[in-house]
Design a protein around this motif. Sequence first.
Motif, PDB file in Angstrom:
ATOM      1  N   LEU A 179       0.806  -1.213   0.000  1.00  0.00           N
ATOM      2  CA  LEU A 179       0.000   0.000   0.000  1.00  0.00           C
ATOM      3  C   LEU A 179       0.840   1.264   0.000  1.00  0.00           C
ATOM      4  CD1 LEU A 179      -2.652  -0.968   2.694  1.00  0.00           C
ATOM      5  CD2 LEU A 179      -3.037  -0.825   0.252  1.00  0.00           C
ATOM      6  N   ILE A 186      -5.347   6.484  -0.767  1.00  0.00           N
ATOM      7  CA  ILE A 186      -6.377   5.543  -0.374  1.00  0.00           C
ATOM      8  C   ILE A 186      -6.729   5.661   1.100  1.00  0.00           C
ATOM      9  CG2 ILE A 186      -5.652   3.899  -2.124  1.00  0.00           C
ATOM     10  CD1 ILE A 186      -4.350   2.320   0.181  1.00  0.00           C
ATOM     11  N   PRO A 188      -7.066   3.040   3.892  1.00  0.00           N
ATOM     12  CA  PRO A 188      -6.841   1.615   4.142  1.00  0.00           C
ATOM     13  C   PRO A 188      -7.558   1.112   5.394  1.00  0.00           C
ATOM     14  CG  PRO A 188      -4.953   2.881   4.878  1.00  0.00           C
ATOM     15  CD  PRO A 188      -5.919   3.866   4.285  1.00  0.00           C
ATOM     16  N   GLU A 201      -3.029  -5.759   5.578  1.00  0.00           N
ATOM     17  CA  GLU A 201      -4.147  -5.146   4.876  1.00  0.00           C
ATOM     18  C   GLU A 201      -5.383  -6.034   4.895  1.00  0.00           C
ATOM     19  OE1 GLU A 201      -3.423  -4.518   0.760  1.00  0.00           O
ATOM     20  OE2 GLU A 201      -5.429  -3.745   0.346  1.00  0.00           O
ATOM     21  N   ARG A 204      -9.110  -1.825   0.970  1.00  0.00           N
ATOM     22  CA  ARG A 204      -8.805  -0.420   0.720  1.00  0.00           C
ATOM     23  C   ARG A 204     -10.022   0.237   0.088  1.00  0.00           C
ATOM     24  NH1 ARG A 204      -3.810  -1.118  -3.338  1.00  0.00           N
ATOM     25  NH2 ARG A 204      -3.321  -2.814  -1.901  1.00  0.00           N
TER      26      ARG A 204
END
Length: 286
Positions: A179, A186, A188, A201, A204
Motif C-alpha cells: 500500500l 487511499i 486503508p 491489509e 482499501r
Amino acid sequence: MFAIVMDTTSSIDVKDLQEQGVTIIPLTVEFGEESYVDGLEMSPAQFYAKMEDYKDQGLPKTVCPSPEVFRKTYVEAMDTGADSILVITLSSGLSSTSGAAYLAAREFDAPVTVFDSKSGVQVMSLMVEKAIKMRDEGATVAEAVEALEKIRDANLTLFCLDTMENLVKGGRVGKAAGLAGEALKIKPLLTLNKEEGIVEEVSRARGVKSMLRSAADKVEEYVNEHGDCAVRLSHANSPERLEALKDEIESRGIKVDEQEGWIGCVFGTHVGPSCVSVTVCPRDLL
C-alpha cells in the motif's frame, strides 16, 4: 493471588487501571529533545495536538521500558504479597516492550508470565478486564493466560486509517507494504495478524464513507458467525469519525458498547490522526 502488570497501550485510562490494582509500566514518547511519559505526563488529546505541531519535523519517537524498569516493577509487585505476576504487553510485532519484559522475567527469582497480546488498544482493554476478574475470583496465572489466549485468537480488530503516511514513515507497514506507494490516495482498512502481531491489509477504499462501510460489513459478518459480541470503538482524536463508524455498525442492528476509548500515544504515532478502530469479541470469552 497474582499481580497484573501492563503497559500503557490499552484504551483504559491509566488511573482507572491503577485503582483496580494493575501496575502500569508506561512507554515514553519523544518529540526531539522533549520526552513525555505516556498516559501520565501526556494525555492522548495533548499528544495529538503536539504531533500536529511537530509534523514538519517528522514523527515523534516511542520508547519502550528497559528490562531494569520491568525488574524493579516485579520486585514491587511481589512486595504487595502476590505469589506470581502476569504481564500483558502490546504486540511484539510493533514494539520491543514484550522483549524487555521477557528479559527481566528470565532473571527474576519469582514466577513471572509475559503475555504478548499480538495487538493493543481495545483488545488489551478486554484482556486486562478479564485478568482483573479472574484474579479477584482466585484463578491462577495459567488459567488467566488460557482465557487471554482465547481472546487473542478470537477477536476481530480493524483500524480505519485516514492515511498510510505515518505507518510508512515509521516503518511499520508490515504485510501492508504494497500500500505504501498509494499512501496518500487511499483509505486503508488494516488489522494486526494473529501470528506475528504486525500490520496487515484487510481492504482499501477511495473515501472515508466507503472505508467505514467496509469495516461495518466485516463486523456484521463476524457477529453473524459468532453471536453475542462485545463491540468496542477507539479513536485517534476523531470523535466525529468514531460516531460515524458507530452509526454504520448500529444501522445493522448491532449494539456498540459504551466503553469507547482513545488510541493512545504509541499506536497514535503510527496510525496517525483521524484513525478509528473497532474490536469485536464473543462475550462468552470475557
